[in-house]
Design a protein around this motif. Structure first.
Motif, PDB file in Angstrom:
ATOM      1  N   PHE A 288       0.937  -1.287   0.141  1.00 21.84           N
ATOM      2  CA  PHE A 288       0.073   0.167   0.094  1.00 21.84           C
ATOM      3  C   PHE A 288       0.773   1.368   0.051  1.00 21.84           C
ATOM      4  O   PHE A 288       0.391   2.338  -0.353  1.00 21.84           O
ATOM      5  N   SER A 289       2.225   1.022   0.181  1.00 18.35           N
ATOM      6  CA  SER A 289       2.917   2.224   0.186  1.00 18.35           C
ATOM      7  C   SER A 289       3.545   2.646  -1.293  1.00 18.35           C
ATOM      8  O   SER A 289       4.116   3.904  -1.375  1.00 18.35           O
ATOM      9  N   GLY A 290       2.974   1.829  -2.252  1.00 21.55           N
ATOM     10  CA  GLY A 290       3.075   2.181  -3.617  1.00 21.55           C
ATOM     11  C   GLY A 290       4.567   1.966  -4.100  1.00 21.55           C
ATOM     12  O   GLY A 290       5.073   2.400  -5.057  1.00 21.55           O
ATOM     13  N   THR A 291       5.148   0.972  -3.338  1.00 19.87           N
ATOM     14  CA  THR A 291       6.435   0.320  -3.827  1.00 19.87           C
ATOM     15  C   THR A 291       6.481  -0.876  -4.044  1.00 19.87           C
ATOM     16  O   THR A 291       7.152  -1.737  -3.580  1.00 19.87           O
ATOM     17  N   PRO A 292       5.544  -1.338  -5.238  1.00 20.36           N
ATOM     18  CA  PRO A 292       5.590  -2.898  -5.509  1.00 20.36           C
ATOM     19  C   PRO A 292       6.801  -3.674  -5.655  1.00 20.36           C
ATOM     20  O   PRO A 292       6.975  -4.748  -5.250  1.00 20.36           O
ATOM     21  N   ALA A 293       7.911  -3.092  -6.109  1.00 17.54           N
ATOM     22  CA  ALA A 293       9.097  -3.630  -6.454  1.00 17.54           C
ATOM     23  C   ALA A 293       9.754  -4.323  -5.132  1.00 17.54           C
ATOM     24  O   ALA A 293      10.021  -5.168  -4.970  1.00 17.54           O
ATOM     25  N   ARG A 294      10.034  -3.204  -4.114  1.00 12.77           N
ATOM     26  CA  ARG A 294      10.298  -3.464  -3.019  1.00 12.77           C
ATOM     27  C   ARG A 294       9.721  -4.474  -2.287  1.00 12.77           C
ATOM     28  O   ARG A 294      10.156  -5.336  -1.592  1.00 12.77           O
ATOM     29  N   ALA A 295       8.378  -4.265  -2.212  1.00 15.82           N
ATOM     30  CA  ALA A 295       7.336  -5.349  -1.561  1.00 15.82           C
ATOM     31  C   ALA A 295       7.701  -6.717  -2.018  1.00 15.82           C
ATOM     32  O   ALA A 295       7.584  -7.630  -1.105  1.00 15.82           O
ATOM     33  N   ALA A 296       7.543  -6.947  -3.127  1.00 20.36           N
ATOM     34  CA  ALA A 296       8.038  -8.040  -3.863  1.00 20.36           C
ATOM     35  C   ALA A 296       9.330  -8.704  -3.307  1.00 20.36           C
ATOM     36  O   ALA A 296       9.368  -9.937  -2.946  1.00 20.36           O
ATOM     37  N   SER A 297      10.235  -7.932  -3.568  1.00 19.52           N
ATOM     38  CA  SER A 297      11.628  -8.442  -2.955  1.00 19.52           C
ATOM     39  C   SER A 297      11.601  -8.647  -1.622  1.00 19.52           C
ATOM     40  O   SER A 297      12.198  -9.875  -1.081  1.00 19.52           O
ATOM     41  N   TYR A 298      11.190  -8.010  -0.689  1.00 13.58           N
ATOM     42  CA  TYR A 298      10.955  -8.228   0.625  1.00 13.58           C
ATOM     43  C   TYR A 298      10.032  -9.476   0.991  1.00 13.58           C
ATOM     44  O   TYR A 298      10.562 -10.423   1.843  1.00 13.58           O
ATOM     45  N   ASN A 299       9.026  -9.520   0.346  1.00 17.05           N
ATOM     46  CA  ASN A 299       8.273 -10.835   0.429  1.00 17.05           C
ATOM     47  C   ASN A 299       8.983 -12.012  -0.126  1.00 17.05           C
ATOM     48  O   ASN A 299       8.614 -13.040   0.309  1.00 17.05           O
ATOM     49  N   ASP A 300       9.896 -11.654  -0.973  1.00 19.63           N
ATOM     50  CA  ASP A 300      10.485 -12.875  -1.537  1.00 19.63           C
ATOM     51  C   ASP A 300      11.471 -13.459  -0.321  1.00 19.63           C
ATOM     52  O   ASP A 300      11.581 -14.506  -0.380  1.00 19.63           O
ATOM     53  N   GLY A 301      12.101 -12.526   0.587  1.00 19.75           N
ATOM     54  CA  GLY A 301      12.783 -12.660   1.609  1.00 19.75           C
ATOM     55  C   GLY A 301      12.043 -13.325   2.493  1.00 19.75           C
ATOM     56  O   GLY A 301      12.585 -14.536   2.933  1.00 19.75           O
ATOM     57  N   VAL A 302      10.908 -13.098   2.961  1.00 27.22           N
ATOM     58  CA  VAL A 302       9.971 -13.755   3.753  1.00 27.22           C
ATOM     59  C   VAL A 302       9.429 -15.050   3.105  1.00 27.22           C
ATOM     60  O   VAL A 302       9.639 -16.160   4.103  1.00 27.22           O
ATOM     61  N   ALA A 303       9.312 -15.234   1.975  1.00 30.17           N
ATOM     62  CA  ALA A 303       9.019 -16.486   1.328  1.00 30.17           C
ATOM     63  C   ALA A 303       9.926 -17.563   1.555  1.00 30.17           C
ATOM     64  O   ALA A 303       9.741 -18.743   2.019  1.00 30.17           O
ATOM     65  N   ALA A 304      11.482 -17.265   1.294  1.00 32.48           N
ATOM     66  CA  ALA A 304      12.691 -17.856   1.380  1.00 32.48           C
ATOM     67  C   ALA A 304      12.555 -18.243   2.725  1.00 32.48           C
ATOM     68  O   ALA A 304      13.037 -19.501   3.212  1.00 32.48           O
ATOM     69  N   TYR A 305      12.434 -17.444   3.808  1.00 33.13           N
ATOM     70  CA  TYR A 305      12.401 -17.788   5.174  1.00 33.13           C
ATOM     71  C   TYR A 305      11.534 -18.882   5.594  1.00 33.13           C
ATOM     72  O   TYR A 305      11.831 -19.720   6.244  1.00 33.13           O
ATOM     73  N   GLU A 306      10.244 -18.798   5.293  1.00 36.43           N
ATOM     74  CA  GLU A 306       9.242 -19.705   5.617  1.00 36.43           C
ATOM     75  C   GLU A 306       9.473 -20.957   4.887  1.00 36.43           C
ATOM     76  O   GLU A 306       9.077 -21.873   5.473  1.00 36.43           O
ATOM     77  N   ALA A 307      10.124 -21.009   3.914  1.00 33.43           N
ATOM     78  CA  ALA A 307      10.609 -22.112   3.306  1.00 33.43           C
ATOM     79  C   ALA A 307      11.851 -22.995   3.897  1.00 33.43           C
ATOM     80  O   ALA A 307      12.173 -24.088   3.243  1.00 33.43           O
ATOM     81  N   GLY A 308      12.408 -22.276   4.833  1.00 34.73           N
ATOM     82  CA  GLY A 308      13.460 -22.774   5.184  1.00 34.73           C
ATOM     83  C   GLY A 308      14.946 -22.447   4.682  1.00 34.73           C
ATOM     84  O   GLY A 308      15.855 -22.950   4.752  1.00 34.73           O
ATOM     85  N   ASP A 309      14.546 -21.726   3.548  1.00 35.24           N
ATOM     86  CA  ASP A 309      15.971 -21.140   2.693  1.00 35.24           C
ATOM     87  C   ASP A 309      16.430 -19.930   3.381  1.00 35.24           C
ATOM     88  O   ASP A 309      16.159 -18.836   3.054  1.00 35.24           O
ATOM     89  N   TYR A 310      16.986 -19.982   4.684  1.00 33.51           N
ATOM     90  CA  TYR A 310      17.643 -19.080   5.370  1.00 33.51           C
ATOM     91  C   TYR A 310      18.697 -18.049   4.721  1.00 33.51           C
ATOM     92  O   TYR A 310      18.923 -17.130   4.859  1.00 33.51           O
ATOM     93  N   ALA A 311      19.578 -18.958   3.944  1.00 36.95           N
ATOM     94  CA  ALA A 311      20.524 -18.409   3.154  1.00 36.95           C
ATOM     95  C   ALA A 311      19.990 -17.488   2.171  1.00 36.95           C
ATOM     96  O   ALA A 311      20.561 -16.402   1.948  1.00 36.95           O
ATOM     97  N   GLY A 312      19.132 -17.687   1.425  1.00 38.11           N
ATOM     98  CA  GLY A 312      18.264 -17.060   0.485  1.00 38.11           C
ATOM     99  C   GLY A 312      17.773 -15.838   1.018  1.00 38.11           C
ATOM    100  O   GLY A 312      17.665 -14.636   0.582  1.00 38.11           O
ATOM    101  N   ALA A 313      17.090 -16.077   2.106  1.00 39.19           N
ATOM    102  CA  ALA A 313      16.481 -15.009   3.025  1.00 39.19           C
ATOM    103  C   ALA A 313      17.650 -13.894   3.373  1.00 39.19           C
ATOM    104  O   ALA A 313      17.527 -12.709   3.406  1.00 39.19           O
TER     105      ALA A 313
END
Length: 323
Positions: A20-45
């Protein structure tokens, strides 16, 4: 002292905030980090959060602190965790402030200092962060880093409790029940125990059951007592298991069922509950609901007696057995 540690990834709320802050690229990047963390890919996160942190991305700074704190994707390093928490805190990140408080409380990555911990909790608490409000309540309740002040403890517990913090709800109920410098209010105690109990907090379920059993702060109701004892007992709460055994043995609030009584006594006894060990020992000795088994009776009575249960000690003395 049971402090509540807030270190965790708040994926859902952060994702919404960034989208909602209007920065979809950064949101996707951070969310990718969260997704990696939740998948157990801590190095990727770690790689994603590190890149974003270089740009001063607050949530990523905090998330890096978590990874270093937990040793996920990187060697555990409390000092480095504190550095990242500090960097996030400079941007006003309340959870980071609270976690710095925990680090000062525990002396991890920094020299233990309860006064400094209190200051960090207070900064986060004033932003409305429930975990910090609860921790600040603990400090005032127990006089850690401050003079004991039950009114302040109650105030901070209430702020956290009203946000649904279950341990704060429980502690607030305890203050209302105990009347330590505050007038006892059993109705309020019952109300806050209920709110915590409804969230599945076993200790609150047990306390609420006890209030229904005695009719304190609520209308006496054995069936309600049995219901809440059961919920706590199913979570392994040994005192609830013991009390549920009593209700089944006597047929209070439930249909009388000695087999069920024995089953719940046994669960509590196996958890080390001295009263359950005594009751079950007597049942084996007198063959009440179970086959007579003197060796098992003696074993249970001795376990109870060694926990200073007077009745078990007296019973063993009468039958000429040591404890």
């Amino acid at each position: 002292m049971n402090l509540s540690i807030s270190a965790r990834l708040m994926a859902f709320s952060l994702a919404l905030m960034l989208v909602f802050s209007g920065t979809p690229a950064r949101a996707a990047s951070y969310n990718d980090g969260v997704a990696a963390y939740e998948a157990g890919d801590y190095a990727g996160a770690l790689a994603i959060f590190s890149a974003l942190a270089e740009e001063g991305h607050t949530a990523s700074l905090y998330s890096l602190g978590i990874l270093y704190d937990r040793g996920q994707g990187v060697e555990e390093d409390d000092t480095q965790a504190v550095i990242y928490f500090m960097r996030a805190a400079l941007f006003g990140h309340a959870a980071a402030m609270s976690d710095i408080g925990v680090k000062y409380n525990d002396g991890e990555g920094v020299e233990q200092d309860y006064s400094v911990a209190r200051d960090w909790f207070e900064m986060a608490a004033k932003q409305g962060y429930a975990t910090a409000q609860f921790n600040l309540g603990i400090y005032y309740d127990n006089g850690i880093g401050v003079e004991p002040d039950l009114q302040q403890a109650m105030s901070w517990y209430r702020k956290a409790a009203e946000q649904g913090h279950v341990e704060a709800q429980y502690n607030l109920a305890v203050l209302y029940e105990g009347g330590r410098g505050i007038a006892s209010d059993w109705t309020q105690a019952a109300a806050w125990y209920r709110r915590a109990a409804e969230q599945g907090y076993a200790s609150a379920q047990f306390e609420l059951a006890a209030l229904y059993s005695s009719g304190t702060g609520v209308t006496q109701d054995d069936a309600e007592a049995a219901r809440w004892f059961t919920l706590a007992a199913e979570q392994g709460h040994s005192a609830a298991q013991f009390n549920l055994g009593i209700l089944y043995y006597n047929g209070q609030g439930v249909e009388q069922n000695v087999e069920q009584a024995v089953a719940w006594y046994r669960k509590a006894a196996e958890s080390g509950n001295a009263n359950a060990q005594f009751n079950l020992g007597i049942m084996y000795y007198l063959a009440k609901g179970v086959d007579a088994d003197r060796p098992e009776a003696i074993r249970l009575l001795q376990l109870s007696a060694r926990q200073n249960n007077d009745l078990a000690q007296q019973a063993l003395d009468r039958i000429g057995e040591s404890w």
